[in-house]
Design a protein around this motif. Sequence first.
Motif, PDB file in Angstrom:
ATOM      1  N   LEU A  59       0.847  -1.190   0.000  1.00 61.91           N
ATOM      2  CA  LEU A  59       0.000   0.000   0.000  1.00 61.91           C
ATOM      3  C   LEU A  59       0.883   1.240   0.000  1.00 61.91           C
ATOM      4  O   LEU A  59       1.701   1.432   0.901  1.00 61.91           O
ATOM      5  CB  LEU A  59      -0.911   0.021   1.223  1.00 61.91           C
ATOM      6  CG  LEU A  59      -1.859   1.221   1.330  1.00 61.91           C
ATOM      7  CD1 LEU A  59      -2.946   1.144   0.256  1.00 61.91           C
ATOM      8  CD2 LEU A  59      -2.484   1.297   2.720  1.00 61.91           C
ATOM      9  N   TYR A  60       0.714   2.063  -1.035  1.00 60.37           N
ATOM     10  CA  TYR A  60       1.391   3.355  -1.122  1.00 60.37           C
ATOM     11  C   TYR A  60       0.365   4.445  -0.814  1.00 60.37           C
ATOM     12  O   TYR A  60      -0.668   4.524  -1.486  1.00 60.37           O
ATOM     13  CB  TYR A  60       1.959   3.587  -2.522  1.00 60.37           C
ATOM     14  CG  TYR A  60       3.186   2.774  -2.857  1.00 60.37           C
ATOM     15  CD1 TYR A  60       4.453   3.357  -2.902  1.00 60.37           C
ATOM     16  CD2 TYR A  60       3.087   1.417  -3.154  1.00 60.37           C
ATOM     17  CE1 TYR A  60       5.574   2.616  -3.225  1.00 60.37           C
ATOM     18  CE2 TYR A  60       4.208   0.663  -3.480  1.00 60.37           C
ATOM     19  CZ  TYR A  60       5.443   1.269  -3.511  1.00 60.37           C
ATOM     20  OH  TYR A  60       6.561   0.538  -3.827  1.00 60.37           O
ATOM     21  N   ALA A  61       0.640   5.269   0.178  1.00 60.81           N
ATOM     22  CA  ALA A  61      -0.258   6.368   0.545  1.00 60.81           C
ATOM     23  C   ALA A  61       0.439   7.695   0.303  1.00 60.81           C
ATOM     24  O   ALA A  61       1.642   7.828   0.569  1.00 60.81           O
ATOM     25  CB  ALA A  61      -0.675   6.243   2.003  1.00 60.81           C
ATOM     26  N   PRO A  62      -0.262   8.697  -0.197  1.00 65.21           N
ATOM     27  CA  PRO A  62       0.350  10.001  -0.439  1.00 65.21           C
ATOM     28  C   PRO A  62       0.877  10.624   0.852  1.00 65.21           C
ATOM     29  O   PRO A  62       0.391  10.300   1.955  1.00 65.21           O
ATOM     30  CB  PRO A  62      -0.799  10.836  -1.023  1.00 65.21           C
ATOM     31  CG  PRO A  62      -1.785   9.835  -1.512  1.00 65.21           C
ATOM     32  CD  PRO A  62      -1.670   8.660  -0.603  1.00 65.21           C
ATOM     33  N   PRO A  63       1.851  11.518   0.751  1.00 64.70           N
ATOM     34  CA  PRO A  63       2.335  12.212   1.951  1.00 64.70           C
ATOM     35  C   PRO A  63       1.178  12.915   2.662  1.00 64.70           C
ATOM     36  O   PRO A  63       0.340  13.561   2.037  1.00 64.70           O
ATOM     37  CB  PRO A  63       3.341  13.221   1.383  1.00 64.70           C
ATOM     38  CG  PRO A  63       3.759  12.645   0.071  1.00 64.70           C
ATOM     39  CD  PRO A  63       2.574  11.926  -0.465  1.00 64.70           C
ATOM     40  N   GLY A  64       1.085  12.752   3.937  1.00 58.82           N
ATOM     41  CA  GLY A  64       0.039  13.400   4.718  1.00 58.82           C
ATOM     42  C   GLY A  64      -1.199  12.572   4.910  1.00 58.82           C
ATOM     43  O   GLY A  64      -2.109  12.974   5.660  1.00 58.82           O
ATOM     44  N   ALA A  65      -1.265  11.403   4.256  1.00 53.32           N
ATOM     45  CA  ALA A  65      -2.484  10.599   4.360  1.00 53.32           C
ATOM     46  C   ALA A  65      -2.751  10.164   5.792  1.00 53.32           C
ATOM     47  O   ALA A  65      -3.903  10.146   6.244  1.00 53.32           O
ATOM     48  CB  ALA A  65      -2.384   9.379   3.450  1.00 53.32           C
ATOM     49  N   GLU A  66      -1.696   9.810   6.518  1.00 54.52           N
ATOM     50  CA  GLU A  66      -1.871   9.334   7.888  1.00 54.52           C
ATOM     51  C   GLU A  66      -2.118  10.477   8.878  1.00 54.52           C
ATOM     52  O   GLU A  66      -2.408  10.241  10.047  1.00 54.52           O
ATOM     53  CB  GLU A  66      -0.640   8.537   8.320  1.00 54.52           C
ATOM     54  CG  GLU A  66      -0.379   7.286   7.480  1.00 54.52           C
ATOM     55  CD  GLU A  66      -1.431   6.217   7.688  1.00 54.52           C
ATOM     56  OE1 GLU A  66      -2.205   6.323   8.651  1.00 54.52           O
ATOM     57  OE2 GLU A  66      -1.486   5.270   6.877  1.00 54.52           O
ATOM     58  N   ASN A  67      -1.992  11.711   8.412  1.00 52.83           N
ATOM     59  CA  ASN A  67      -2.171  12.879   9.286  1.00 52.83           C
ATOM     60  C   ASN A  67      -3.424  13.663   8.930  1.00 52.83           C
ATOM     61  O   ASN A  67      -3.450  14.891   9.039  1.00 52.83           O
ATOM     62  CB  ASN A  67      -0.943  13.790   9.205  1.00 52.83           C
ATOM     63  CG  ASN A  67       0.318  13.093   9.680  1.00 52.83           C
ATOM     64  OD1 ASN A  67       0.301  12.378  10.680  1.00 52.83           O
ATOM     65  ND2 ASN A  67       1.421  13.303   8.969  1.00 52.83           N
ATOM     66  N   GLY A  68      -4.444  12.966   8.495  1.00 57.50           N
ATOM     67  CA  GLY A  68      -5.714  13.630   8.224  1.00 57.50           C
ATOM     68  C   GLY A  68      -5.882  14.118   6.811  1.00 57.50           C
ATOM     69  O   GLY A  68      -6.854  14.828   6.520  1.00 57.50           O
TER      70      GLY A  68
END
Length: 715
Positions: free
Chosen positions: A464-473
Amino acid sequence: MSIRFSYLRAMCPPFTVPEPIAPKSSPFRSILVSCTFLIGALTLGGCGESLGSPGTDETSPSTSEPTTTGPVGTSDYQALTQADQERYPDALPLDALLDIGSVVGGEVPRWSPDGSALAYSAGGTIWTADPSGESAPRELGLELGAAGHFLASQEPRYSPDGDWISFISTRSGAQELWLSSTGSDEERQLTRLGARINSYAWSPDGEWIAFAGDRFGTYDIWKVRVADGSVHRLSTDARYEVFPSWTPDSDEILFVRLDERWVDHDVIRITADGHDPRPVVSDRDFFDYRSGGTFGHPMVSPDGSTVLFRSHRSGWINYWVVPLEGGEPRQVAAEAADQAEASWSPDGTRVAFTSNTNGTHSLKVVEATTGIRAQGSENATVRTLVSPDEGVVANPQWSPDGDRISFTLQTPTEPADLFVVRVDEGEPVRITDSRPSTEAASTLIQPTKLTYESTDDLTIPAYLYAPPGAENGGGPYPALLWIHGGPTSQFHDTFQQHVQYFAQRGYVVLMPNIRGSSGYGKAFEEANMGCWGRCDLEDVLAGVELLQDLPYVDAENIGITGTSYGGIMSMAAPTFAPGVFQAAAPIAGYADYPHFMEEQELRHLKLLEYELGPLEENEELYRHLSPIYFVEDITTPFLVIQGEGFFPESEASRHFVEELERYYKPFRYRVYSNENYYVRGRENRRRMLLDMLDFFDTKLKDHGIVSFAPEPLTP
C-alpha cells in the motif's frame, strides 16, 4: 460503497456465453486494420490517439468508423508536463523520477577468474568494478549490441582464463555468440548459425562453449570451439534441449530436455562429443514459461559427484541434489519459501541461494557436508548471510577463492546496487551507488506491506502506497488498484517508479499479489487456473473494499491499471464487475483469448494451454473468460494503452477499442511507436505516465459529477 461477492457471482454466472461477435481474423478485417494502422502511423508520428480527438475523453456515439485525428505532438506533452508541475509542486518532477535507476543493469555481475574485478552491463556496455569498493567502476568500451528479444539475456561472462568476455548479441542480424578480449580491442563473432541462442556455458578447460540453439526450428545442444569457431551439433531430439552445463573435467555435458508442454524436465548427461545419452533425474509438473529458464542450468558439484537442480516437487520452488550417476533426489534446505539463483562454492562445501518470503529476498548459505550429502535437509546448517528488512537480494556469485559473495540489492526506495560480503563475517560493502539525491529520496514513499482476506479462505498479500500526509488527516484521495503481469509472477520489495509517480500526486495505490501469484506456494499459484479474470477478480474486489475502509480514501473514485496480465485484469474487472471502478487504464492487455491463440508467440501459447487447457477442447471457457465478448456491460471509462513497431506485437488492444466503439463506450486510446506491444522506452514511458495522470485526474478528481442515485424511470 461495499462490494459483495454474491453480486459478482450473480453478474457473472458460469459459462454464460453470448453469440460470437465478428471474427477477428477475416482477410477483409486484416486489410482494413492494416490500412488504419498505416494511416495512423503516418499521421500521428511518435505518439497518437487513433480513435477520438486528442482533446476529448471519448468517441462520440455518432462516430461509427475509427478516425485518425491530428498528432499528439511535443507541444501537447509540454503542456501536460507544465500542468503536472504546477498542480503537484511538492512531487518529484517526472524527469527527475525517471532519472532514478540502477547503474548495474539487468545482467548478473560476474567475477574475473583472478578475483580482481566484477564485470556488469549498463547502458549497453560492459563496466568493471573493484570488489573492495575502493575505486570507482570503469567502462571497458565494449558495446554489447541488442539481445534479440525483450526477454532475452545477453549473459556476459568471463572465459575461465579471463582473456575473453563472451556474450550473446544480434550485431550480425541473429543471436550469436561473441567474444571480446579483456587485454586488447579484439572482438570475434564466434558462431554463425543465424539462429536463436537461449543459454550457454564455458567448458572448465576454456576450449569450448556449449550452447542451446534453434538452427533447425527447435532448441538442440551445440558446442563451438573457441580457437577456430567450428560448431558441432550434439543433440537432435524434437523436444527443447536447453541450458547446458559441464562436468568439472570438461568430459561431459548435462542439459535440460523439456516435454511438449514445457511442464516436465529431464536432466540428460552426454559425452562432450554428444554420445551415450543417459538420464540423471526427472522432474515433473513445473511449468516453464521461459522455455527452460525457470528450471535453469543443472549444476555439477566441483568434485563431479552431485547435481544441483531446481524443483517445485515440495510445493515450493526449492533446490534439490541427486548423484551424477542417478538416484533419489534430496532436498538441500527445505523451507516454505521460493529459492532461486543457487550455486556451488568453488570448493564444493557450500551452496548459496536467495530465498523469497513475501517479496523480501535474503541471501542464504547451506553447508554441503551437513545438508546436501546427508539423507535429507532437516539437519542442514543454513546461515542467512544478508537479510534486509525490506528489499530484494539477487544475482549472488561466489568469488573465485570462495571467501566472498557478490550480489545486488534494491529496496522500494532505492534501485539495485552491487555489493560484496565476506562469507564468514563482515558487513556488505557497497560497490556501486544508484541512490537518488537527498532531495529526490525525501519525496519517495515507503509502502506498507499488509494482508487482507478474500473469498475461498485466501489471504492476499499487498503493498500500500499512501500520499504524503495521508496518515495525518489528509485526503480523501482517489485510489488505484495496480495489478502485476504474469499472472504467475508477483510484486516484490523493489523500486516501483511508476507507482511512486502516482502516489506522490495524491493517489493511494494498492498492489496486491492476487491468487495465481508466484512466491506463496504452488497451491496459491494454481488457484486461478481455469478462471482468469473471474476468480482472481474476487481478490481485486476485496482490495477495493480494503481501500474503501481507509479513512483517507475517496471510496467513490477508484481506478485500476496494470501491464500484460495487469492489463487483462484492467479490462476484465470493469467488464465482469460493472460500476465498481470509475476509470481503467489497461496497458498491453488481452481481452480475447481465442484470438490470442491465433496471434501470440509460442511462450504465450504454452502458458494458456497450461492454465486454461487446449483451445479446441475449451473454447467455451476461453470465451467465458474473455472481456471482449461482454463489452456491452461496461460502464467504466477506459484509457487503452499499447506499443507498436517491433515484434512481439499484438492486435489485442485495438480489437478491444473497436468493440468499445461498437457499443458506444467511453474511451481514450494511446499507441506509442518504436516499441513492441509493451511500452518500455524512456520517452514513451514519460508520455504514457503523463497521459495516464491526465486521464485519472479527469476521471477520478475533476469529473465534477454529483451522484444523487435517482430511482430508475419506469414507463
